[in-house]
Design a protein around this motif. Sequence first.
Motif, short mmCIF file in Angstrom:
data_model
loop_
_atom_site.label_atom_id
_atom_site.label_comp_id
_atom_site.label_asym_id
_atom_site.label_seq_id
_atom_site.Cartn_x
_atom_site.Cartn_y
_atom_site.Cartn_z
N GLN A 42 -8.30 0.55 -2.72
CA GLN A 42 -7.31 -0.53 -2.65
C GLN A 42 -6.96 -0.86 -1.20
OE1 GLN A 42 -3.82 0.29 -4.96
NE2 GLN A 42 -2.72 -1.50 -4.23
N VAL A 43 -6.88 0.19 -0.37
CA VAL A 43 -6.60 -0.04 1.05
C VAL A 43 -7.68 -0.89 1.69
CG1 VAL A 43 -6.46 1.10 3.31
CG2 VAL A 43 -5.22 2.05 1.36
N ARG B 85 0.70 4.08 -2.84
CA ARG B 85 0.43 5.51 -2.56
C ARG B 85 1.50 6.40 -3.20
NH1 ARG B 85 -2.28 8.40 1.96
NH2 ARG B 85 -1.54 10.55 1.87
N LEU C 27 0.82 -1.20 0.00
CA LEU C 27 0.00 0.00 0.00
C LEU C 27 0.86 1.26 0.00
CD1 LEU C 27 -2.79 -1.06 2.51
CD2 LEU C 27 -3.01 -0.79 0.04
N THR D 105 -7.40 -4.47 0.43
CA THR D 105 -6.24 -5.16 1.00
C THR D 105 -6.48 -5.50 2.46
OG1 THR D 105 -4.78 -3.97 -0.52
CG2 THR D 105 -3.76 -5.00 1.41
N TRP E 99 -6.86 4.71 -4.44
CA TRP E 99 -5.91 4.10 -3.49
C TRP E 99 -6.63 3.68 -2.21
CZ3 TRP E 99 -4.06 5.62 1.41
CH2 TRP E 99 -2.99 4.86 1.89
#
Length: 519
Positions: A308-309, A53, A49, A312, A305
């Motif tokens: 995506q965090v 970023r 991550l 994840t 992002w």
Amino acid sequence: MPLSVGPSSAGGVHSPAGAITAPRNFRRLLIGGLVCSNILVFVLSGYSLLQSREQYEARAEMLTQNIAGALEQSVAGSIEKLDLAMLTVADELERQLADQGIDEAGMSAFLARQLSRLPEVEAIRVADASGLVILGKGVVKAERTSWADREYFVYLRDHPEGGLQISKPRVGRVARQFIIGFARRYNYPDGSFAGVVSAPIAVEHFSRLLSRFELGPQGAINLRDTDLGLIARFPAIADRPVGQIGNNTVSPDLRRLFDSGVVSATYRTAVSADGYQRTATFRRLASAPMMVLVGLATDSYLANWWSQVYETLAMAGAFLFISVGLGWFLLRLQARAEQAGQSLSDSEAFVVSVVDSLQEQLVVIDGDGTIVAVNAAWRRFAAENGGPEAAPVALGENYFAACADARQVPVGPDTAGMLTGIRAVLAGQLPEFTLEYPCHAAPEPVGSSCVSCRSRGVAGGGADSPECHRAAPGSGRTGAVPPASGKNGRPANGRPLHRQGSRRNCQPGQGRLPCQHEP
């Protein structure tokens, strides 16, 4: 007793000592493996991550730099075309002044043709040496509009080589809207000041120019003057002070970079003038006293992002949940196995204590004749009658070899017949074998002994193993041990048991066997 297990270090028969610590080691390894694997998953997820970023931020920086560069080229192109048109108008004015004076009708038509080629220009107007506006779109001579007090007019009047002058945003006296003034001087044939040509561009044109670029929610593009005064902004926020033309409220980060004199810079600001966190690039324009500021809102370019965090973290959480659940399940299985193992160990300990309490001497041999277990009576009898010479019949020794050595002694049992009988049991030719013989061992009175062997099932590679015992002194028994039921009437727990017993005393030191009979 379950004689299929190996002997202890003390010579008895019970479970290996390592079986007690093995479950504990497994538990430690399992918990340690689960903790380490989850830490690894979360560390790798965090690293991934972080790298992601940085990539999003690098793309945002590049985007703001590219837009700032594109805006500079667009503004510079517009100013270059405008300046060329103004030079053409100034040249025409100077030509007419050198001839018979300015032809207002012809010059008005000339200005109209030039204006048609410059859609971004609001108008092209001309003022004489006194500052009175005499030609151009929307000019009414009766109103006697004057530019004599304008800074650009004064500067061009006093500086023959003043070149192109660009003013800050103002409300035009003829245009009656916010404009950016562009002006050039024209001269009389003798080189003296004859007046000014002005071609203002409406601020609205710059707003449309900025609106061509998509920056996402909360993104902003600013065009500012040399004092950081606002010229145009997209999107417009005219209802707020920071969105008013001429407002020079900027973030401390931008103010610091601008005052440093750098031509361009990319930076991140925690709070911009309008309250948003942004990554921004500012660039001073080489063609005009202006600067471009392009900013992308952090929440906007990091939106994907953050998705995506969440994904994840969801996967890492799922891994944690599954691994913990699996670990708990395995620990439960291990706990049950430990309980079963403890019950088995307790049972074996009980059986060992029962077997050791028997007065009969008992030995377990495998298919090769190796002694794998003995009971307390066997060990005691061997110690009392053989001393050091009893080693050949201790754990790990070969019972057949001991019997073979006994055949070299003048006195002893019918070892050949005994070996033949035990091997017959091993081969499955006999269900059991019993041999009774006289034995002398002090301090007991002379009596008789017997050897009784029974199969305990298939051991190792498939050969039956005999269970042999010796009857205890005075017991009156011939050494029959009831076998557990098994195939073909044999026991099924896999070890030969050999028991020997004496009905009379045996003389010590009479040979390598615990008891040897006289011929």
